[in-house]
Scaffold this active site. Structure first.
Site, mmCIF file in Angstrom:
data_model
loop_
_atom_site.group_PDB
_atom_site.id
_atom_site.type_symbol
_atom_site.label_atom_id
_atom_site.label_comp_id
_atom_site.label_asym_id
_atom_site.label_seq_id
_atom_site.Cartn_x
_atom_site.Cartn_y
_atom_site.Cartn_z
ATOM 1 N N ASP A 45 41.692 42.524 38.678
ATOM 2 C CA ASP A 45 41.868 41.870 37.290
ATOM 3 C C ASP A 45 40.772 41.204 36.763
ATOM 4 O OD1 ASP A 45 42.938 40.637 34.654
ATOM 5 O OD2 ASP A 45 44.680 39.529 36.628
ATOM 6 N N HIS A 46 40.134 42.068 34.975
ATOM 7 C CA HIS A 46 39.463 41.174 34.947
ATOM 8 C C HIS A 46 38.880 40.426 34.078
ATOM 9 C CE1 HIS A 46 34.662 42.791 33.472
ATOM 10 N NE2 HIS A 46 35.561 43.054 32.262
ATOM 11 N N ARG A 47 40.443 39.886 34.515
ATOM 12 C CA ARG A 47 40.247 37.799 34.184
ATOM 13 C C ARG A 47 39.408 37.569 35.476
ATOM 14 N NH1 ARG A 47 46.484 37.451 33.382
ATOM 15 N NH2 ARG A 47 46.823 38.505 34.456
ATOM 16 N N ILE A 78 37.804 38.625 38.236
ATOM 17 C CA ILE A 78 36.712 39.829 38.646
ATOM 18 C C ILE A 78 35.866 39.846 37.636
ATOM 19 C CG2 ILE A 78 36.034 41.874 40.305
ATOM 20 C CD1 ILE A 78 38.729 40.419 41.344
#
Length: 426
Positions: free
Chosen positions: A398-400, A402
């Protein structure tokens, strides 16, 4: 001598009261041991109560629509004396086992990034829906008053909510809808029979439920997938040397227990991976336990049993639990509690084939590891090429939570540990 016995609701976990949604037998029916008698539904799962022994139904005490709890009398059976009594156990109906990748029931996932028509779930009025359907609608931000119910007396079913969400997500979204304008056209209704012979096959309920959850997870979390290869030449040699010892203990030792132990070390080094984004999106919940889900292939679809406290268990113990839970999943005997509480999910396709793939994050987890089939490749050692067994890894995160650098470091850490598992002793 009368041999009439009572059948009561067994231990159903932490649910004080559940709905009786279907009674599957009637007075006079002859049932076999483990044949389903009634279907109960909590706000998290549907479960069948099996017959603890074979016999003839003398009287049915529960009706659809009633409430039941542990110890509630279901029916009386005239037991068949030729069969032994099997301890009753609540088993989830195969249609509603939690699939992969799907949100763990203990932690509510965030609402989808693209909201549906009205992001307020109906809780009263004249809408007829079970508590589980209302909870499901709240998770997706659906106003039940706008959903057409297909059940008896226009009762709203979970499938109706899923169909509503799919229809709303297929509509074009503009800035006024609170999101970017993607210009999505509605999915056309095509009569495929005009082009040739067709056959319509209903999706299993697992796939229907997982479809909505997979779509939500894909939309809600910005996915990034990091691909890498781990040199497992020495690890595989060690695993093979342990096969006979494991077999003597009745255990099949696969690569998965090694992966889980390495993941414990990786998540201790990078605690952001053992976390969940808080519902308000303002903080990160860091977990101090290590419960890992793994994708289990069943005839009805993929489900995700959870191995708990991996950090406190050895390879043989983990392998034994993996085998037991996989068998229960295939036999449709896995319980809701055995699919809850996961911190991280592993989806392994190594036994089937392929190289890389993009696994969808099992929200509210923040990452998932896809594992493909290992193959021998020539690797340059500085002087010459030598054959090495390379394992393809696909890490979605999850780019939010990591960023790319952290994802790459985590993947590199996994590869280094798998390349030399002696590092686990350091």
């Amino acid at each position: 001598m009368s041999n009439i016995k009572e059948v009561r609701v067994p231990d159903i976990g932490d649910y004080p009261e559940v709905d009786v949604i279907e009674v599957l037998v009637k007075e006079g029916d002859v049932v076999k041991a483990e044949e389903s008698l009634v279907t109960l539904e909590s706000d998290k799962a549907t479960m069948d109560i099996p017959a603890p022994f074979a016999g003839k139904v003398k009287s049915v005490r529960l009706k659809a629509g009633e409430k039941a709890s542990e110890g509630t009398l279901i029916l009386t059976l005239e037991a068949d004396e030729s069969t032994s009594v099997i301890p009753a156990q609540a088993a989830p109906a195969p249609a509603t086992a939690v699939p992969v990748p799907m949100a763990v029931a203990e932690n509510k996932p965030p609402a989808p990034a693209a909201p549906v028509a009205a992001p307020v779930a109906a809780t009263g009025g004249k809408v007829h829906a079970s508590p589980s359907v209302r909870a499901f609608a709240r998770e997706l931000g659906v106003d039940l008053s706008q959903v057409n119910g297909s059940g008896p007396k226009r009762r709203v079913l979970k499938e109706d909510v899923q169909a509503f969400v799919k229809a709303e997500l297929s509509k074009p979204r503009g800035a006024a809808a609170g999101g970017l304008s993607l210009g999505l056209a509605a999915m056309p209704a095509v009569d495929f029979s005009k082009f040739g012979e067709v056959e319509t096959k209903a999706l299993s309920k697992i796939k229907k439920i997982s479809g909505a959850n997979l779509h939500r997870n894909w939309v809600a979390a910005p996915h990034i997938t990091q691909f890498d290869e781990a040199d497992i030449t020495e690890l595989e040699a060690f695993r093979k040397s342990m096969l006979d010892e494991a077999a003597n203990q009745g255990v099949k030792l696969t690569l998965l227990p090694f992966l889980m132990k390495v993941l414990v070390a990786a998540m201790k080094a990078f605690p952001e991976f053992n976390a969940s984004l808080a519902a308000d999106g303002e903080s990160l919940v860091l977990k101090k336990y290590f419960h890992f889900g793994f994708a289990a292939d069943t005839p009805d679809g993929l489900v995700v049993p959870v191995i708990r406290d991996v950090d406190q268990k050895g390879l043989i113990e983990i392998a034994r639990e993996l085998g037991a839970l996989s068998t229960k999943a295939r036999e449709k005997k896995i319980t809701p509690g055995e699919m809850q509480g996961g911190c991280f999910t592993i989806s392994s396709l190594g036994g089937i084939g392929g190289t890389y793939f993009t696994p969808i994050i099992n929200l509210p987890e923040v990452a998932i590891l896809g594992v493909s089939r290992a193959s021998m490749k020539p690797v340059w050692n500085g002087q010459e090429f030598e054959p090495r067994l390379m394992l393809p890894l696909s890490l979605s995160y999850d780019h939010r939570v990591i960023d790319g650098a952290l994802g790459a470091r985590f993947s590199a850490f996994l590869c280094n540990m798998l390349g030399d598992v002696r590092r686990l002793l350091l």
